[in-house]
Write a protein that holds these residues in place. Structure first.
Motif, PDB file in Angstrom:
ATOM      1  N   PHE A 105      54.510  -6.393   7.885  1.00  0.00           N
ATOM      2  CA  PHE A 105      55.417  -7.513   7.600  1.00  0.00           C
ATOM      3  C   PHE A 105      54.886  -8.059   6.035  1.00  0.00           C
ATOM      4  N   MET A 106      53.690  -8.331   5.720  1.00  0.00           N
ATOM      5  CA  MET A 106      53.045  -8.507   4.644  1.00  0.00           C
ATOM      6  C   MET A 106      53.580  -7.858   3.479  1.00  0.00           C
ATOM      7  N   THR A 107      53.605  -6.497   3.697  1.00  0.00           N
ATOM      8  CA  THR A 107      54.222  -5.823   2.455  1.00  0.00           C
ATOM      9  C   THR A 107      55.493  -5.721   2.271  1.00  0.00           C
ATOM     10  N   ASN A 108      56.208  -5.916   3.544  1.00  0.00           N
ATOM     11  CA  ASN A 108      57.592  -5.992   3.242  1.00  0.00           C
ATOM     12  C   ASN A 108      57.840  -7.305   2.516  1.00  0.00           C
ATOM     13  N   TRP A 109      57.288  -8.574   2.875  1.00  0.00           N
ATOM     14  CA  TRP A 109      57.451  -9.688   2.196  1.00  0.00           C
ATOM     15  C   TRP A 109      57.106  -9.643   0.928  1.00  0.00           C
ATOM     16  N   PHE A 110      56.018  -9.109   0.561  1.00  0.00           N
ATOM     17  CA  PHE A 110      55.431  -9.066  -0.857  1.00  0.00           C
ATOM     18  C   PHE A 110      56.478  -8.326  -1.677  1.00  0.00           C
ATOM     19  N   PHE A 111      57.276  -6.943  -1.383  1.00  0.00           N
ATOM     20  CA  PHE A 111      58.095  -6.457  -2.059  1.00  0.00           C
ATOM     21  C   PHE A 111      59.308  -6.710  -1.931  1.00  0.00           C
ATOM     22  N   GLY A 112      59.755  -7.532  -1.152  1.00  0.00           N
ATOM     23  CA  GLY A 112      61.027  -8.295  -0.732  1.00  0.00           C
ATOM     24  C   GLY A 112      62.091  -7.161   0.063  1.00  0.00           C
ATOM     25  N   ALA A 113      61.319  -6.406   0.832  1.00  0.00           N
ATOM     26  CA  ALA A 113      62.048  -5.626   1.821  1.00  0.00           C
ATOM     27  C   ALA A 113      62.535  -6.434   2.979  1.00  0.00           C
ATOM     28  N   LYS A 114      63.772  -6.574   3.230  1.00  0.00           N
ATOM     29  CA  LYS A 114      64.506  -7.267   4.122  1.00  0.00           C
ATOM     30  C   LYS A 114      65.275  -6.408   5.282  1.00  0.00           C
ATOM     31  N   SER A 115      65.905  -5.463   4.546  1.00  0.00           N
ATOM     32  CA  SER A 115      66.895  -4.803   5.491  1.00  0.00           C
ATOM     33  C   SER A 115      65.957  -3.800   6.291  1.00  0.00           C
ATOM     34  N   THR A 116      66.582  -3.026   7.211  1.00  0.00           N
ATOM     35  CA  THR A 116      66.047  -1.889   7.983  1.00  0.00           C
ATOM     36  C   THR A 116      65.706  -0.897   6.931  1.00  0.00           C
ATOM     37  N   PHE A 117      67.010  -0.623   6.082  1.00  0.00           N
ATOM     38  CA  PHE A 117      66.653   0.559   5.175  1.00  0.00           C
ATOM     39  C   PHE A 117      65.705   0.438   4.076  1.00  0.00           C
ATOM     40  N   ASP A 118      65.641  -0.887   3.624  1.00  0.00           N
ATOM     41  CA  ASP A 118      64.470  -1.019   2.712  1.00  0.00           C
ATOM     42  C   ASP A 118      62.979  -0.820   3.196  1.00  0.00           C
ATOM     43  N   LYS A 119      62.876  -1.373   4.307  1.00  0.00           N
ATOM     44  CA  LYS A 119      61.594  -1.078   5.048  1.00  0.00           C
ATOM     45  C   LYS A 119      61.402   0.132   5.300  1.00  0.00           C
ATOM     46  N   ASN A 128      65.013 -10.416 -20.782  1.00  0.00           N
ATOM     47  CA  ASN A 128      66.445 -10.240 -21.348  1.00  0.00           C
ATOM     48  C   ASN A 128      67.395 -10.632 -20.244  1.00  0.00           C
ATOM     49  N   GLY A 129      67.129 -10.047 -19.262  1.00  0.00           N
ATOM     50  CA  GLY A 129      68.161 -10.254 -17.934  1.00  0.00           C
ATOM     51  C   GLY A 129      67.629 -10.744 -16.804  1.00  0.00           C
ATOM     52  N   ALA A 130      68.082 -11.559 -16.061  1.00  0.00           N
ATOM     53  CA  ALA A 130      67.452 -11.961 -14.874  1.00  0.00           C
ATOM     54  C   ALA A 130      68.416 -11.952 -13.718  1.00  0.00           C
ATOM     55  N   ILE A 131      68.051 -11.588 -12.511  1.00  0.00           N
ATOM     56  CA  ILE A 131      68.711 -11.403 -11.445  1.00  0.00           C
ATOM     57  C   ILE A 131      68.225 -12.219 -10.527  1.00  0.00           C
ATOM     58  N   LYS A 132      69.235 -13.246 -10.000  1.00  0.00           N
ATOM     59  CA  LYS A 132      68.868 -14.436  -9.303  1.00  0.00           C
ATOM     60  C   LYS A 132      68.765 -13.714  -7.813  1.00  0.00           C
ATOM     61  N   ASN A 133      67.573 -14.136  -7.403  1.00  0.00           N
ATOM     62  CA  ASN A 133      66.920 -14.014  -6.009  1.00  0.00           C
ATOM     63  C   ASN A 133      66.576 -12.410  -5.823  1.00  0.00           C
ATOM     64  N   GLY A 134      66.336 -11.808  -6.842  1.00  0.00           N
ATOM     65  CA  GLY A 134      66.182 -10.342  -7.073  1.00  0.00           C
ATOM     66  C   GLY A 134      64.557 -10.116  -6.651  1.00  0.00           C
ATOM     67  N   GLY A 135      63.888  -9.111  -5.987  1.00  0.00           N
ATOM     68  CA  GLY A 135      62.837  -9.067  -5.761  1.00  0.00           C
ATOM     69  C   GLY A 135      62.429  -7.725  -6.401  1.00  0.00           C
ATOM     70  N   HIS A 136      61.069  -7.330  -6.037  1.00  0.00           N
ATOM     71  CA  HIS A 136      60.508  -6.252  -6.635  1.00  0.00           C
ATOM     72  C   HIS A 136      61.304  -4.811  -6.141  1.00  0.00           C
ATOM     73  N   LEU A 137      61.957  -4.942  -5.118  1.00  0.00           N
ATOM     74  CA  LEU A 137      62.673  -3.586  -4.641  1.00  0.00           C
ATOM     75  C   LEU A 137      64.440  -3.765  -4.875  1.00  0.00           C
ATOM     76  N   MET A 138      64.440  -4.374  -6.063  1.00  0.00           N
ATOM     77  CA  MET A 138      66.051  -4.783  -6.318  1.00  0.00           C
ATOM     78  C   MET A 138      66.808  -3.493  -7.014  1.00  0.00           C
ATOM     79  N   THR A 139      66.006  -2.393  -7.034  1.00  0.00           N
ATOM     80  CA  THR A 139      66.936  -1.024  -7.287  1.00  0.00           C
ATOM     81  C   THR A 139      67.605  -0.770  -6.064  1.00  0.00           C
ATOM     82  N   LEU A 140      66.957  -1.164  -4.808  1.00  0.00           N
ATOM     83  CA  LEU A 140      67.562  -0.800  -3.667  1.00  0.00           C
ATOM     84  C   LEU A 140      68.425  -1.663  -3.201  1.00  0.00           C
ATOM     85  N   ASN A 141      68.122  -3.231  -3.222  1.00  0.00           N
ATOM     86  CA  ASN A 141      69.058  -4.190  -2.536  1.00  0.00           C
ATOM     87  C   ASN A 141      69.771  -5.010  -3.583  1.00  0.00           C
ATOM     88  N   ARG A 142      69.632  -4.876  -4.944  1.00  0.00           N
ATOM     89  CA  ARG A 142      70.556  -5.381  -5.829  1.00  0.00           C
ATOM     90  C   ARG A 142      71.138  -4.523  -7.012  1.00  0.00           C
TER      91      ARG A 142
END
Length: 232
Positions: free
Chosen positions: A138-152, A205-219
């Motif tokens: 759960f700590m690594t999931n939080w740290f990387f911003g993995a929330k969905s089952t797919f991301d995890k 140069n470009g910010a993604i609001k609420n984007g985390g470290h895994l935003m290539t997957l979830n944003r």
């Protein structure tokens, strides 16, 4: 007497693939193209750089020189995620590039959080056990911003598949990175909720609001829009 005939060179016909913009894509620390599976590179010719095993006590500059063997294009366009962005910056210091795009990364040492640099100065990061670094919880999931089952699931697979030698070497290089030289053709995209490389430490140069470290997957939708604009 027979006259010498001058041969006329045939015109070079470029194929569709020759005319397609080539992208060289550097994944995150120990990751591979799975981290980009939700990004749309249609219309381009992407090459996903393969991480190679570092040599003993190898510098980041020497490692980058060996990585360059995978780049076959003059003035390439580079896309780097996280640690891959750091290597993309190092590549741009050795060859001319058309463009360098960073995602959830850092472009100079001042964008590496001070606590990482402090740990690197004292060598604390070398005390971390490899098993802890490769664990998925759960700590690594939080740290990387993995929330969905797919991301995890993807994060768990990437951590399990990461080479421990490369992992410890790369962490050391991040903690001790001293870069202050930036390419002119740089574009940096960062998420405002990134916990690994916090947004407050970077100048992007470009910010993604609420984007985390895994935003290539979830944003991916937002990232695709920005990438399309930058790759035109």
């Amino acid at each position: 007497m027979q006259q010498n005939q001058t041969s006329v060179p045939k015109p070079v016909t470029k194929t569709k693939n020759d005319l397609t913009k080539k992208l060289y894509i550097f994944s995150g620390l120990g990751a591979d193209e799975r981290a980009f599976q939700r990004l749309d590179f249609s219309g381009f010719s992407p090459t996903f750089i393969k991480w190679i095993v570092p040599q003993e006590k190898e510098t980041i500059e020497h490692y980058t020189t060996r990585i360059l063997e995978q780049i076959k294009t003059t003035k390439p366009t580079l896309i780097g995620l996280s640690f891959g962005g750091i290597i993309a910056i190092e590549v741009s210091k050795q060859i001319d590039t058309e463009k360098v795009i960073l995602i959830a990364s850092a472009k100079e040492n001042t964008e590496i959080p001070f606590y990482y640099r402090f740990a690197g100065h004292l060598g604390f990061h070398n005390l971390l056990p490899t098993r802890l670094l490769k664990s998925s919880n759960f700590m690594t999931n939080w740290f990387f911003g993995a929330k969905s089952t797919f991301d995890k699931q993807i994060l768990r697979q990437i951590l399990m598949d990461t080479d421990p030698v490369f992992l410890k070497w790369a962490i050391d290089k991040v903690a001790r990175w001293k870069n202050q030289k930036l390419p002119k053709n740089l574009f940096h995209i960062h998420g405002t909720s990134d916990k690994i490389l916090p947004f407050r430490y970077v100048n992007c140069n470009g910010a993604i609001k609420n984007g985390g470290h895994l935003m290539t997957l979830n944003r991916a939708d937002e990232l695709n829009n920005i990438l399309r604009q930058q790759l035109q």
